[in-house]
Every structure is written in C-alpha cells, then in structure tokens.
Design a protein around this motif. Structure first.
Motif, mmCIF file in Angstrom:
data_model
loop_
_atom_site.group_PDB
_atom_site.id
_atom_site.type_symbol
_atom_site.label_atom_id
_atom_site.label_comp_id
_atom_site.label_asym_id
_atom_site.label_seq_id
_atom_site.Cartn_x
_atom_site.Cartn_y
_atom_site.Cartn_z
ATOM 1 N N PHE A 113 0.784 -1.232 0.000
ATOM 2 C CA PHE A 113 0.000 0.000 0.000
ATOM 3 C C PHE A 113 0.820 1.289 0.000
ATOM 4 C CE2 PHE A 113 -2.767 -3.163 2.198
ATOM 5 C CZ PHE A 113 -3.760 -3.241 1.234
ATOM 6 N N MET A 114 2.149 1.202 0.068
ATOM 7 C CA MET A 114 2.951 2.423 0.161
ATOM 8 C C MET A 114 2.767 3.319 -1.064
ATOM 9 S SD MET A 114 5.013 3.982 2.284
ATOM 10 C CE MET A 114 5.884 2.816 3.313
ATOM 11 N N VAL A 115 2.700 2.737 -2.236
ATOM 12 C CA VAL A 115 2.480 3.534 -3.447
ATOM 13 C C VAL A 115 1.131 4.234 -3.377
ATOM 14 C CG1 VAL A 115 2.233 3.467 -5.945
ATOM 15 C CG2 VAL A 115 3.964 2.054 -4.847
ATOM 16 N N LEU A 116 0.138 3.565 -2.817
ATOM 17 C CA LEU A 116 -1.187 4.163 -2.673
ATOM 18 C C LEU A 116 -1.121 5.438 -1.850
ATOM 19 C CD1 LEU A 116 -4.277 4.083 -2.981
ATOM 20 C CD2 LEU A 116 -4.352 2.603 -0.958
ATOM 21 N N GLY A 117 -0.283 5.437 -0.803
ATOM 22 C CA GLY A 117 -0.125 6.636 0.007
ATOM 23 C C GLY A 117 0.409 7.801 -0.799
ATOM 24 N N GLY A 118 1.383 7.523 -1.677
ATOM 25 C CA GLY A 118 1.933 8.579 -2.512
ATOM 26 C C GLY A 118 0.930 9.117 -3.505
ATOM 27 N N LEU A 119 0.149 8.226 -4.109
ATOM 28 C CA LEU A 119 -0.866 8.671 -5.065
ATOM 29 C C LEU A 119 -1.978 9.449 -4.375
ATOM 30 C CD1 LEU A 119 -1.133 5.398 -7.204
ATOM 31 C CD2 LEU A 119 0.113 7.496 -7.774
ATOM 32 N N LEU A 120 -2.354 9.012 -3.178
ATOM 33 C CA LEU A 120 -3.408 9.695 -2.430
ATOM 34 C C LEU A 120 -2.977 11.099 -2.032
ATOM 35 C CD1 LEU A 120 -6.223 9.489 -1.153
ATOM 36 C CD2 LEU A 120 -5.129 8.554 0.907
ATOM 37 N N GLU A 121 -1.707 11.253 -1.696
ATOM 38 C CA GLU A 121 -1.201 12.575 -1.316
ATOM 39 C C GLU A 121 -1.365 13.574 -2.455
ATOM 40 O OE1 GLU A 121 2.923 14.976 -0.784
ATOM 41 O OE2 GLU A 121 3.003 12.787 -0.784
ATOM 42 N N LYS A 122 -1.149 13.128 -3.690
ATOM 43 C CA LYS A 122 -1.282 14.017 -4.846
ATOM 44 C C LYS A 122 -2.714 14.522 -4.996
ATOM 45 C CE LYS A 122 1.468 14.594 -7.694
ATOM 46 N NZ LYS A 122 2.464 15.670 -7.895
ATOM 47 N N GLN A 123 -3.684 13.713 -4.575
ATOM 48 C CA GLN A 123 -5.091 14.071 -4.751
ATOM 49 C C GLN A 123 -5.675 14.775 -3.520
ATOM 50 O OE1 GLN A 123 -6.608 13.631 -7.696
ATOM 51 N NE2 GLN A 123 -4.684 12.768 -8.478
ATOM 52 N N ALA A 124 -5.342 14.267 -2.331
ATOM 53 C CA ALA A 124 -5.989 14.753 -1.107
ATOM 54 C C ALA A 124 -5.122 15.701 -0.295
ATOM 55 C CB ALA A 124 -6.405 13.569 -0.243
ATOM 56 N N GLY A 125 -3.824 15.782 -0.599
ATOM 57 C CA GLY A 125 -2.929 16.641 0.166
ATOM 58 C C GLY A 125 -2.295 15.914 1.335
ATOM 59 N N PRO A 126 -1.224 16.474 1.889
ATOM 60 C CA PRO A 126 -0.466 15.781 2.934
ATOM 61 C C PRO A 126 -1.213 15.605 4.248
ATOM 62 C CG PRO A 126 0.350 18.018 2.630
ATOM 63 C CD PRO A 126 -0.620 17.762 1.524
ATOM 64 N N GLN A 127 -1.965 16.602 4.676
ATOM 65 C CA GLN A 127 -2.616 16.516 5.978
ATOM 66 C C GLN A 127 -3.682 15.426 6.013
ATOM 67 O OE1 GLN A 127 -3.733 20.730 6.398
ATOM 68 N NE2 GLN A 127 -2.366 20.853 8.159
ATOM 69 N N LEU A 128 -4.555 15.400 5.019
ATOM 70 C CA LEU A 128 -5.625 14.409 4.993
ATOM 71 C C LEU A 128 -5.073 13.005 4.817
ATOM 72 C CD1 LEU A 128 -8.630 13.918 5.117
ATOM 73 C CD2 LEU A 128 -8.754 14.265 2.640
ATOM 74 N N THR A 129 -4.046 12.871 3.966
ATOM 75 C CA THR A 129 -3.445 11.561 3.734
ATOM 76 C C THR A 129 -2.840 11.009 5.018
ATOM 77 O OG1 THR A 129 -2.952 12.127 1.428
ATOM 78 C CG2 THR A 129 -1.732 10.294 2.389
ATOM 79 N N CYS A 130 -2.061 11.855 5.707
ATOM 80 C CA CYS A 130 -1.424 11.409 6.951
ATOM 81 C C CYS A 130 -2.456 11.120 8.032
ATOM 82 C CB CYS A 130 -0.439 12.463 7.445
ATOM 83 S SG CYS A 130 1.163 12.403 6.618
ATOM 84 N N LEU A 131 -3.488 11.946 8.116
ATOM 85 C CA LEU A 131 -4.506 11.733 9.142
ATOM 86 C C LEU A 131 -5.242 10.420 8.918
ATOM 87 C CD1 LEU A 131 -5.861 12.913 11.627
ATOM 88 C CD2 LEU A 131 -7.492 14.067 10.115
ATOM 89 N N LEU A 132 -5.518 10.095 7.672
ATOM 90 C CA LEU A 132 -6.179 8.832 7.358
ATOM 91 C C LEU A 132 -5.284 7.654 7.751
ATOM 92 C CD1 LEU A 132 -8.451 7.174 6.062
ATOM 93 C CD2 LEU A 132 -7.287 7.482 3.841
ATOM 94 N N GLY A 133 -4.014 7.719 7.357
ATOM 95 C CA GLY A 133 -3.098 6.634 7.694
ATOM 96 C C GLY A 133 -2.916 6.474 9.192
ATOM 97 N N CYS A 134 -2.746 7.594 9.894
ATOM 98 C CA CYS A 134 -2.552 7.544 11.351
ATOM 99 C C CYS A 134 -3.779 6.981 12.054
ATOM 100 C CB CYS A 134 -2.242 8.939 11.875
ATOM 101 S SG CYS A 134 -0.611 9.570 11.408
ATOM 102 N N SER A 135 -4.954 7.355 11.582
ATOM 103 C CA SER A 135 -6.195 6.861 12.194
ATOM 104 C C SER A 135 -6.327 5.351 12.027
ATOM 105 C CB SER A 135 -7.400 7.563 11.575
ATOM 106 O OG SER A 135 -7.349 8.963 11.789
ATOM 107 N N ILE A 136 -5.953 4.855 10.857
ATOM 108 C CA ILE A 136 -6.012 3.414 10.617
ATOM 109 C C ILE A 136 -5.028 2.684 11.528
ATOM 110 C CG2 ILE A 136 -5.547 1.604 8.917
ATOM 111 C CD1 ILE A 136 -6.578 3.531 6.766
ATOM 112 N N LEU A 137 -3.808 3.235 11.662
ATOM 113 C CA LEU A 137 -2.797 2.618 12.523
ATOM 114 C C LEU A 137 -3.279 2.540 13.966
ATOM 115 C CD1 LEU A 137 0.072 1.637 13.300
ATOM 116 C CD2 LEU A 137 0.743 4.048 13.404
#
Length: 455
Positions: free
Chosen positions: A68-92
């Motif tokens: 899923f690491m590539v997915l994180g990079g692609l998501l950042e391009k669409q949703a921005g760094p804050q939303l991407t990180c918040l989603l990942g952190c919440s899942i963790l």
C-alpha cells in the motif's frame, strides 16, 4: 535567504513529521511487545501459538506496507499531505486499539489488526512528511530526512518503556521456555493496546496539523540559498551525459538507463523502467530482511542467556536512541559524500555485526548491548539514504509514490523472514539465523558497486 515566516513553516512541518513518525515507529517495539503478546495467547487463547509463528504478525505489517505504500503517494497528490497522513494515522491507531479484542480471539484476528491495519496505516502516513520536509529545505535533503525518520527510529523508546513498565512493573522473569505465566502480567496485556492507541492518536492529530507543504512561490525567496541544490542538479546532469550521451529526454522515460536527472520528475510507471530503480530495490530488499529479523528476534535472542526482563527492555529502548541518532548521522554523511559511499559503509558494518552477533553469548550483558546498539545505529542509515536517493534520481513531483515502489520489496522479505526463522531456528538455532542474514547483507555490499556516482 529563506523568508522568516516560511522558515517557521518549514520547522513546523519537520516537527509535525517527527511527531507522526514517532507513532509509526511503534513497529520497532514489536520484539518487546511480542514476548508479552505470545505469552498471553499461548497461555489463554491457543497453546499452539508460539514464538515461531507469532513472527507472522510483524511480517504481515511489513508486507502490507509494501502493498500500500504507493497508494499513500498517489493519495497525497489528490488529497494533500494533511488528509493523507490523518487517514493513515487513524487506521494505525485503530488497528492497535482493536487488538485489545482480537488478542482474545485468534492469531489470525491479531494478524488483521496489529498486522494488516498497522501496515496499511504506516504506508499511508510514512512518505508524505519526508516529501514536505525536502520541499521546505531542498539544499539539505539528507539531513531533513534524517531528522524526520529519526522519529521513526526513536518511537520504540517510548513504546517499549511504556509496555514494559505497564505490563511487568515488578520485573518478573519469564519461564525457561521464554513465556510469561504470571497472572498479574497477562491480565494487563489486552488493555495495553488501548493505552498505546489513544496516546498515538493524540500525537498524530497534532503532527498532521503542523504538516504543510511550502507555498508555490517560495522559490523566489530561496534563490540565493540554493547553491547546493544547483550543484546537485549539475552533477547529476553531467553523470547523465557521461553514461547515456545519446538519450534524449523523451526516450529516457521509455527505456532502461543507468541514471537520471533530479529534474526528470518521473512517474512510477516510468521509474520501474530504469535499471537504477531495481538496484535500489534489491539493496532495500536485502537490508530489510536483516532489519526485520533483529527487530523481531533481538530481545528473544537476549532472553536465551540474559534472565532480566527490565534490563532487556531498557537495552531495546535505548537501541531506539541509536536508531534515531544514526539516521541523522547517515543522512548528513550522504550530503557530504554520496549514496553509494554511505550505503557501502552501512552494509559492510552490518555484515560484520550480524556475523559476529552469536559471540555475544560469551560476552554477557555488555557484549549483547554493544552489538545490539551498533546494529540499530547502522541499519538506520537504510531509511534515510534510500528516500534521499530516490528523490535525487527521479525527482520530487512523484517522490512519495516512487519511494513507495521500493516498499514492494517487503511483500517478499516479510514472509521470507517468518518462514526462514521457523525453519532455521529449529534446525540451526540463532547462530544459523544470524549467519544467513550476514550473507544476505553481503549481497547489498555487492550491489552498491553498481550504483552510479551521481546518485
């Protein structure tokens, strides 16, 4: 010089990245948490759950990172760094909290929460802070990456200490077979996951709030301070002309080349056509086998001749300090020298340390401590040298996704660690395991001689 207001924004982004990586670094506390988790499940859930098969939890974490690491990079391009990180952190954090319930169900259930969800969360939140930091300080990429991923390395310090002090405050030793049986210890195991998850979530929210990319017009305020960046570009462009004098910009994205310019800004589908990417992939693959093994089995090996749980917990916790400090040192060394020089040093030292680790049985607590700390200090270089090399080789525009491609190697190394440990530990013991890992790391040394000088 960088504008003062923007300098503050860059520092805040780095601090936010460090906070996020401190929570992601709970991964390095698995070797400590495993001793309590396997004891609880072995005694109260299923006696067939042992040290050999509990390692699959850590392997699933690293495998899901790779997927899923590539997915994180692609998501950042669409949703921005804050939303991407918040989603990942919440899942963790959610995965850790849910383990409070799955630890009473089965090993498979724990694989899903503490393994799969943790790996997915890490994969989404890992690369974005690095990308932001390098964009704020493009002339000090290695140092910035070192500072942020130092948080990942340091994460185990707090996690391991909290786990041990909460679960085993009286320093009661395990049985001779390595399992804890004291009811006072086992009773606390489920609740420790809730405690960890809530603490992490608070830190993550603060970190995501601080994490922002620089404004687009910042370059105009930075022009006078980017001499180093210009030198890097010029150096790599010269290397490109030396190695591939007949390749035009249009053809360089459709055929294998030995190097590329940082200005290329290649997309993932273009990166996988470059031979240099696969060299980096193999180095990362070999290195993560060693890193995953010592992370999961370091404390278990120490328990075979050191009967002091608090001592081992402190040694593992302090290893996180060396893990963190090493990342800054190796990052700075790459800024001064090059990727291949720094990585050759990392892999050469690691080969020696793993090959001689079994000798610490005769050196006691002191020898074990020195070797463990040295291994953590050295392998930490992998996680600052590799992202910097990817950004320098393939550009910044798609950096998060491109770096995520390297993590696909963990979809192979993860199960290899678990399967290899089950087979080798039974047949040859810890000595055989460490010697095999040393041979694998030696292959990384060989690969560094194939990396172009311009990287």
């Amino acid at each position: 010089m960088m504008c003062p207001a923007w300098r503050v924004g860059g520092v805040c982004a780095i601090v936010g990245g460090i906070l996020i990586h401190l929570t992601l670094g709970n991964l390095y506390s698995f070797g400590n948490m495993m001793t309590y988790m396997v004891s609880y499940m072995h005694q109260r859930v299923d006696p067939t759950i042992t040290y050999a098969n509990i390692l699959w939890v850590n392997s699933i974490t690293t495998m899901s990172q790779g997927f899923f690491m590539v997915l994180g990079g692609l998501l950042e391009k669409q949703a921005g760094p804050q939303l991407t990180c918040l989603l990942g952190c919440s899942i963790l954090s959610s995965g850790i909290i849910l383990t409070r319930y799955t630890v009473d169900v089965s090993l498979f259930a724990v694989l899903l929460t503490y393994g799969l969800l943790s790996g997915l969360g890490i994969s989404l939140a890992y690369t974005t802070p690095l990308s932001c930091g390098m964009q704020w300080f493009p002339g000090h990429k290695g140092l910035v990456n070192g500072l942020i991923v130092a948080g990942f390395g340091l994460g185990a310090l707090g996690s391991t200490t909290l786990q041990t002090m909460y679960l085993n405050p009286e320093n009661k030793p395990p049985q001779s077979d390595g399992y804890f049986v004291e009811a006072s210890i086992l009773n606390r195991v489920p609740s420790v996951f809730v405690l960890l998850g809530v603490i992490f979530l608070v830190m993550q929210v603060v970190g995501c709030f601080l994490l922002k990319k620089p404004p687009q017009n910042m370059v105009h305020c930075q022009q006078e301070s980017e001499g180093l960046l210009a030198e890097e570009v010029t150096s790599d462009e010269q290397e490109l002309h030396i190695n591939t004098p007949n390749i035009t910009p249009s053809s360089s994205t459709t055929s294998f080349t030995t190097t590329t310019s940082p200005c290329s800004n290649l997309k993932p589908r273009e990166v996988i056509k470059h031979r240099i990417f696969w060299m980096l992939w193999l180095i990362y693959f070999f290195n993560t086998i060693a890193i995953g093994y010592i992370n999961a089995m370091g404390k278990s090996f120490g328990q075979t001749f050191i009967k002091d749980d608090h001592f081992l917990a402190v040694m593992v916790s302090m290893a996180a300090v060396f893990n963190a400090g090493g990342r800054v040192v190796w990052g700075r060394l790459m800024d001064i020298t090059s990727f291949r020089v720094a990585m050759r040093m990392v892999t050469s030292i690691l080969t020696f340390l793993f090959a001689t680790m079994p000798l610490t049985v005769y050196l006691g607590k002191g020898g074990f401590t020195i070797w463990l700390w040295a291994i953590f200090f050295t392998f930490s270089g992998t996680f600052v040298l590799m992202p910097t090399a990817v950004e320098k080789a393939f550009g910044a525009d798609h950096y998060s996704a491109n770096y995520g491609l390297l993590f696909t190697s963990q979809t192979v190394s993860g199960p290899l660690i678990a399967l290899g440990n089950q087979l080798l530990l039974t047949a040859f013991g810890f000595t055989g395991c460490f010697e095999v890992v040393a041979v694998i790391i030696f292959l990384s040394i060989c690969m560094t001689f194939l990396i172009p000088e311009g990287i």
